[in-house]
Design a protein around this motif. Structure first.
Motif, PDB file in Angstrom:
ATOM      1  N   ALA A  76      28.061  38.449  36.368  1.00 51.65           N
ATOM      2  CA  ALA A  76      28.810  38.236  35.125  1.00 51.65           C
ATOM      3  C   ALA A  76      30.030  37.343  35.295  1.00 51.65           C
ATOM      4  O   ALA A  76      30.780  37.125  34.340  1.00 51.65           O
ATOM      5  CB  ALA A  76      29.223  39.587  34.530  1.00 51.65           C
ATOM      6  N   HIS A  77      30.261  36.851  36.514  1.00 53.86           N
ATOM      7  CA  HIS A  77      31.450  35.985  36.691  1.00 53.86           C
ATOM      8  C   HIS A  77      31.165  34.919  37.745  1.00 53.86           C
ATOM      9  O   HIS A  77      31.457  35.086  38.928  1.00 53.86           O
ATOM     10  CB  HIS A  77      32.664  36.828  37.104  1.00 53.86           C
ATOM     11  CG  HIS A  77      33.968  36.076  37.040  1.00 53.86           C
ATOM     12  ND1 HIS A  77      35.025  36.457  36.244  1.00 53.86           N
ATOM     13  CD2 HIS A  77      34.384  34.950  37.674  1.00 53.86           C
ATOM     14  CE1 HIS A  77      36.031  35.619  36.401  1.00 53.86           C
ATOM     15  NE2 HIS A  77      35.669  34.684  37.264  1.00 53.86           N
ATOM     16  N   THR A  78      30.577  33.816  37.295  1.00 49.35           N
ATOM     17  CA  THR A  78      30.322  32.707  38.228  1.00 49.35           C
ATOM     18  C   THR A  78      31.037  31.447  37.740  1.00 49.35           C
ATOM     19  O   THR A  78      31.483  31.362  36.583  1.00 49.35           O
ATOM     20  CB  THR A  78      28.815  32.384  38.340  1.00 49.35           C
ATOM     21  OG1 THR A  78      28.368  31.831  37.094  1.00 49.35           O
ATOM     22  CG2 THR A  78      27.993  33.617  38.682  1.00 49.35           C
ATOM     23  N   HIS A  79      31.149  30.482  38.661  1.00 45.61           N
ATOM     24  CA  HIS A  79      31.621  29.133  38.320  1.00 45.61           C
ATOM     25  C   HIS A  79      30.695  28.170  39.063  1.00 45.61           C
ATOM     26  O   HIS A  79      31.007  27.708  40.152  1.00 45.61           O
ATOM     27  CB  HIS A  79      33.064  28.923  38.770  1.00 45.61           C
ATOM     28  CG  HIS A  79      34.049  29.871  38.170  1.00 45.61           C
ATOM     29  ND1 HIS A  79      34.503  29.737  36.877  1.00 45.61           N
ATOM     30  CD2 HIS A  79      34.655  30.972  38.668  1.00 45.61           C
ATOM     31  CE1 HIS A  79      35.360  30.721  36.615  1.00 45.61           C
ATOM     32  NE2 HIS A  79      35.463  31.483  37.682  1.00 45.61           N
ATOM     33  N   MET A  80      29.548  27.906  38.467  1.00 43.45           N
ATOM     34  CA  MET A  80      28.497  27.158  39.166  1.00 43.45           C
ATOM     35  C   MET A  80      28.897  25.732  39.525  1.00 43.45           C
ATOM     36  O   MET A  80      28.426  25.175  40.507  1.00 43.45           O
ATOM     37  CB  MET A  80      27.235  27.110  38.289  1.00 43.45           C
ATOM     38  CG  MET A  80      26.526  28.432  38.134  1.00 43.45           C
ATOM     39  SD  MET A  80      25.684  28.951  39.626  1.00 43.45           S
ATOM     40  CE  MET A  80      26.847  30.070  40.315  1.00 43.45           C
ATOM     41  N   ASP A 136      28.667  32.165  33.255  1.00 45.10           N
ATOM     42  CA  ASP A 136      29.536  31.184  33.900  1.00 45.10           C
ATOM     43  C   ASP A 136      30.812  31.080  33.071  1.00 45.10           C
ATOM     44  O   ASP A 136      30.801  30.566  31.957  1.00 45.10           O
ATOM     45  CB  ASP A 136      28.807  29.838  33.972  1.00 45.10           C
ATOM     46  CG  ASP A 136      29.264  29.015  35.155  1.00 45.10           C
ATOM     47  OD1 ASP A 136      29.088  29.481  36.296  1.00 45.10           O
ATOM     48  OD2 ASP A 136      29.809  27.917  34.946  1.00 45.10           O
ATOM     49  N   VAL A 137      31.912  31.615  33.631  1.00 43.45           N
ATOM     50  CA  VAL A 137      33.104  31.832  32.806  1.00 43.45           C
ATOM     51  C   VAL A 137      34.123  30.688  32.893  1.00 43.45           C
ATOM     52  O   VAL A 137      35.288  30.891  33.196  1.00 43.45           O
ATOM     53  CB  VAL A 137      33.769  33.188  33.141  1.00 43.45           C
ATOM     54  CG1 VAL A 137      32.966  34.333  32.573  1.00 43.45           C
ATOM     55  CG2 VAL A 137      33.954  33.366  34.640  1.00 43.45           C
ATOM     56  N   GLY A 138      33.679  29.494  32.589  1.00 46.12           N
ATOM     57  CA  GLY A 138      34.600  28.374  32.476  1.00 46.12           C
ATOM     58  C   GLY A 138      34.837  27.644  33.779  1.00 46.12           C
ATOM     59  O   GLY A 138      34.207  27.942  34.792  1.00 46.12           O
ATOM     60  N   ILE A 151      33.404  33.433  25.135  1.00 43.20           N
ATOM     61  CA  ILE A 151      34.760  32.863  25.118  1.00 43.20           C
ATOM     62  C   ILE A 151      35.547  33.428  26.288  1.00 43.20           C
ATOM     63  O   ILE A 151      35.561  34.632  26.514  1.00 43.20           O
ATOM     64  CB  ILE A 151      35.464  33.193  23.776  1.00 43.20           C
ATOM     65  CG1 ILE A 151      34.783  32.440  22.620  1.00 43.20           C
ATOM     66  CG2 ILE A 151      36.951  32.851  23.838  1.00 43.20           C
ATOM     67  CD1 ILE A 151      34.784  30.924  22.714  1.00 43.20           C
ATOM     68  N   LYS A 152      36.175  32.532  27.047  1.00 41.54           N
ATOM     69  CA  LYS A 152      36.972  32.954  28.203  1.00 41.54           C
ATOM     70  C   LYS A 152      38.439  32.607  27.954  1.00 41.54           C
ATOM     71  O   LYS A 152      38.775  31.464  27.672  1.00 41.54           O
ATOM     72  CB  LYS A 152      36.467  32.233  29.458  1.00 41.54           C
ATOM     73  CG  LYS A 152      37.382  32.324  30.674  1.00 41.54           C
ATOM     74  CD  LYS A 152      37.217  33.634  31.430  1.00 41.54           C
ATOM     75  CE  LYS A 152      38.077  33.691  32.686  1.00 41.54           C
ATOM     76  NZ  LYS A 152      37.759  32.691  33.688  1.00 41.54           N
ATOM     77  N   LEU A 153      39.281  33.633  28.055  1.00 46.86           N
ATOM     78  CA  LEU A 153      40.722  33.411  27.970  1.00 46.86           C
ATOM     79  C   LEU A 153      41.330  33.637  29.351  1.00 46.86           C
ATOM     80  O   LEU A 153      40.828  34.450  30.123  1.00 46.86           O
ATOM     81  CB  LEU A 153      41.398  34.408  27.017  1.00 46.86           C
ATOM     82  CG  LEU A 153      40.878  34.596  25.591  1.00 46.86           C
ATOM     83  CD1 LEU A 153      41.783  35.599  24.862  1.00 46.86           C
ATOM     84  CD2 LEU A 153      40.853  33.283  24.833  1.00 46.86           C
ATOM     85  N   GLU A 200      38.421  40.469  33.399  1.00 45.10           N
ATOM     86  CA  GLU A 200      37.970  39.850  34.651  1.00 45.10           C
ATOM     87  C   GLU A 200      39.083  40.024  35.681  1.00 45.10           C
ATOM     88  O   GLU A 200      40.256  39.807  35.370  1.00 45.10           O
ATOM     89  CB  GLU A 200      37.679  38.372  34.417  1.00 45.10           C
ATOM     90  CG  GLU A 200      36.836  38.080  33.170  1.00 45.10           C
ATOM     91  CD  GLU A 200      35.396  38.572  33.274  1.00 45.10           C
ATOM     92  OE1 GLU A 200      34.744  38.259  34.279  1.00 45.10           O
ATOM     93  OE2 GLU A 200      34.935  39.279  32.351  1.00 45.10           O
ATOM     94  N   HIS A 201      38.731  40.401  36.865  1.00 44.30           N
ATOM     95  CA  HIS A 201      39.657  40.671  37.995  1.00 44.30           C
ATOM     96  C   HIS A 201      40.335  42.034  37.823  1.00 44.30           C
ATOM     97  O   HIS A 201      39.933  42.992  38.431  1.00 44.30           O
ATOM     98  CB  HIS A 201      40.688  39.557  38.191  1.00 44.30           C
ATOM     99  CG  HIS A 201      40.117  38.167  38.110  1.00 44.30           C
ATOM    100  ND1 HIS A 201      39.111  37.749  38.940  1.00 44.30           N
ATOM    101  CD2 HIS A 201      40.406  37.118  37.280  1.00 44.30           C
ATOM    102  CE1 HIS A 201      38.802  36.486  38.644  1.00 44.30           C
ATOM    103  NE2 HIS A 201      39.552  36.092  37.636  1.00 44.30           N
ATOM    104  N   GLY A 202      41.391  42.128  37.028  1.00 48.92           N
ATOM    105  CA  GLY A 202      42.068  43.412  36.785  1.00 48.92           C
ATOM    106  C   GLY A 202      42.568  44.092  38.050  1.00 48.92           C
ATOM    107  O   GLY A 202      42.533  45.319  38.161  1.00 48.92           O
ATOM    108  N   THR A 219      31.262  37.944  40.762  1.00 51.75           N
ATOM    109  CA  THR A 219      31.749  37.597  42.092  1.00 51.75           C
ATOM    110  C   THR A 219      32.843  36.534  42.118  1.00 51.75           C
ATOM    111  O   THR A 219      33.703  36.578  42.974  1.00 51.75           O
ATOM    112  CB  THR A 219      30.585  37.105  42.960  1.00 51.75           C
ATOM    113  OG1 THR A 219      29.939  36.028  42.299  1.00 51.75           O
ATOM    114  CG2 THR A 219      29.613  38.223  43.232  1.00 51.75           C
ATOM    115  N   ASP A 220      32.794  35.552  41.227  1.00 51.59           N
ATOM    116  CA  ASP A 220      33.815  34.498  41.247  1.00 51.59           C
ATOM    117  C   ASP A 220      33.717  33.646  42.522  1.00 51.59           C
ATOM    118  O   ASP A 220      34.687  33.010  42.920  1.00 51.59           O
ATOM    119  CB  ASP A 220      35.211  35.139  41.174  1.00 51.59           C
ATOM    120  CG  ASP A 220      36.263  34.220  40.571  1.00 51.59           C
ATOM    121  OD1 ASP A 220      35.888  33.201  39.978  1.00 51.59           O
ATOM    122  OD2 ASP A 220      37.458  34.521  40.713  1.00 51.59           O
ATOM    123  N   THR A 221      32.542  33.628  43.162  1.00 54.01           N
ATOM    124  CA  THR A 221      32.396  32.880  44.414  1.00 54.01           C
ATOM    125  C   THR A 221      32.418  31.375  44.128  1.00 54.01           C
ATOM    126  O   THR A 221      31.591  30.875  43.368  1.00 54.01           O
ATOM    127  CB  THR A 221      31.056  33.232  45.095  1.00 54.01           C
ATOM    128  OG1 THR A 221      31.051  34.633  45.343  1.00 54.01           O
ATOM    129  CG2 THR A 221      30.883  32.487  46.407  1.00 54.01           C
TER     130      THR A 221
HETATM  131 ZN   LIG Z   1      36.834  33.082  37.912  1.00 52.55          ZN
END
Ligand SMILES: [Zn+2]
Length: 418
Positions: A79-83, A127-129, A206-208, A258-260, A326-328
């Protein structure tokens, strides 16, 4: 005319068109229930699951896939990638991740990474932005249009943030270069406009970024984003660590934090009560040691790693709904991005989260958060045939996910056991 006939011939000769695939599943895992059913048959036709069960008859002309010795689960989700992003490690400023690469180049990287993930069993990603100028929208369109194979992609377009994106103290003569990656929004009205602009250009979430500058989003600004996005059927994901900014985000009724990393027990409890997901991006210590402060975005590894573990433990104990993310964004020689993403499983294990719960956070939970649960996220009649398999039981050892050797995406076999 001949060309037309040839095209028709190719269409009908394709093994997928109209033909049924019958998967013999030795062990069918249901992540939502944490249960295993033995010796099941899954019938797949035209990309969808037609029937599942022990007594399902296999049609004579079906293509049979023998997974009798395998554990079969729904495809995984992150649920949290940046491809499209690759982090430059070793203390480079955050902006250096995106300043010297075009949207086209970023899109090509995004496609390559998305295909790598699909091979490893990730059949859906959010993919969150940080995708340059809507590069992932084009990657998604190319995949959906049949030009390439790839996972289902829910992408965020440009990240909406208070003036400056995730950059601080850029001298005015450099200009607002971050606007190729971010949309500045500094009032509820500007937030609404930014949400609409993103949706217009193809964003599906939407990503803030709520607290990466000295002027975090107010409750009114968060509410404006949620109202505007929800009216278009789109969820809101928010980068936030903790404190008052997180309070505004939770009270504003977003869909996921996200993160938190700094969330208190009271905030986690409030998230649970409101049905808000945590996408914790629970970085392994070894990764943090490589990326350092990620260009000034994170606390130093020796502070952040124990914080992440503690927050994941507390979130699980309190019962907040979670989705694996993951945000990898780093590259390590001889390891794929999927390998690096699966390193996060060790953190979840260390936090005491049972394998069944982790698997749920990688399948049925994110399906709900991504609003695709009526299409995918389970092996059930009528859903898309996003199916993976592995030779050992993931409910005994979640690291089994590293051994995925069968991947089917919407009925198409991407890989199978040799
Ligand atoms: Zn991220």
């Amino acid at each position: 005319m001949r060309a037309k006939l040839l095209a028709l011939f190719i269409l009908f000769a394709s093994p997928l068109f109209g033909q049924t695939v019958a998967i013999r599943a030795g062990h069918l895992v249901d992540p939502a229930r944490g249960s295993v059913a033995k010796d099941q048959v899954i019938l797949v036709q035209d990309g969808k699951i037609k029937a599942v069960g022990a007594d399902v008859a296999i049609p004579k002309d079906a293509q049979v896939v023998d997974l009798a010795n395998e554990w079969v689960t729904p495809g995984l989700m992150d649920a949290h990638t940046h491809m499209t992003l690759t982090e430059i490690t070793g203390g480079a400023p955050f902006e250096s991740f995106y300043l010297k690469e075009s949207s086209t180049y970023r899109g090509l990287r995004g496609l390559r990474n998305a295909q790598t993930l699909l091979q490893a069993g990730f059949t859906t990603i959010r993919d969150v932005g940080n995708e340059a100028d809507y590069a992932m929208v084009d990657v998604r369109r190319a995949i959906e249009g049949g030009m390439f194979t790839g996972p289902t992609i829910i992408s965020a377009g440009k990240i909406i943030a208070p003036f400056g994106g995730q950059s601080t103290a850029i001298p005015p003569e450099q200009g607002p270069f971050w606007r190729w990656e971010y949309l500045d929004a500094d009032s509820p009205e500007e937030v609404r406009k930014a949400v609409r602009e993103n949706i217009y250009y193809g964003a599906k979430v939407i990503k803030l970024v709520a607290d990466n500058s000295s002027y975090p989003f107010s409750l009114e600004e968060v509410k404006a984003a949620v109202d505007e996005a929800h009216r278009s059927g789109v969820a809101v994901a928010v980068h936030v660590y903790g404190g008052q900014a997180a309070q505004n985000v939770i009270e504003g009724g977003v869909d996921s934090l996200e993160h938190g990393f700094e969330l208190t027990d009271a905030q986690l409890q409030l998230m649970k009560d409101k049905g808000i997901f945590l996408v914790g991006t629970d970085f392994p210590r070894a990764h943090l040691d490589i990326i350092g402060t990620s260009g000034g975005i994170f606390a130093p590894p020796e502070i952040l790693a124990p914080k992440i573990l503690d927050r994941l433990r507390r979130a699980y104990r309190i019962g907040v709904r979670m989705a694996f993310g993951t945000d990898t964004v780093m590259e390590v020689p001889n390891r794929t991005r999927a390998d690096l993403m699966l390193d996060y499983l060790a953190v979840w294990r260390q936090a005491g989260v049972p394998p069944a719960e982790i698997l749920k956070c990688m399948t049925s939970n994110p399906a709900e958060l991504l609003r695709v649960n009526h299409e995918r996220g389970a092996i059930a009649q009528g859903l898309a045939a996003d199916i993976i398999a592995m030779p050992t039981n993931p409910l005994d050892d979640i690291e089994s996910l590293r051994k995925v050797n069968f991947v089917m995406k919407e009925g198409k076999i991407i890989r199978q056991p040799q």
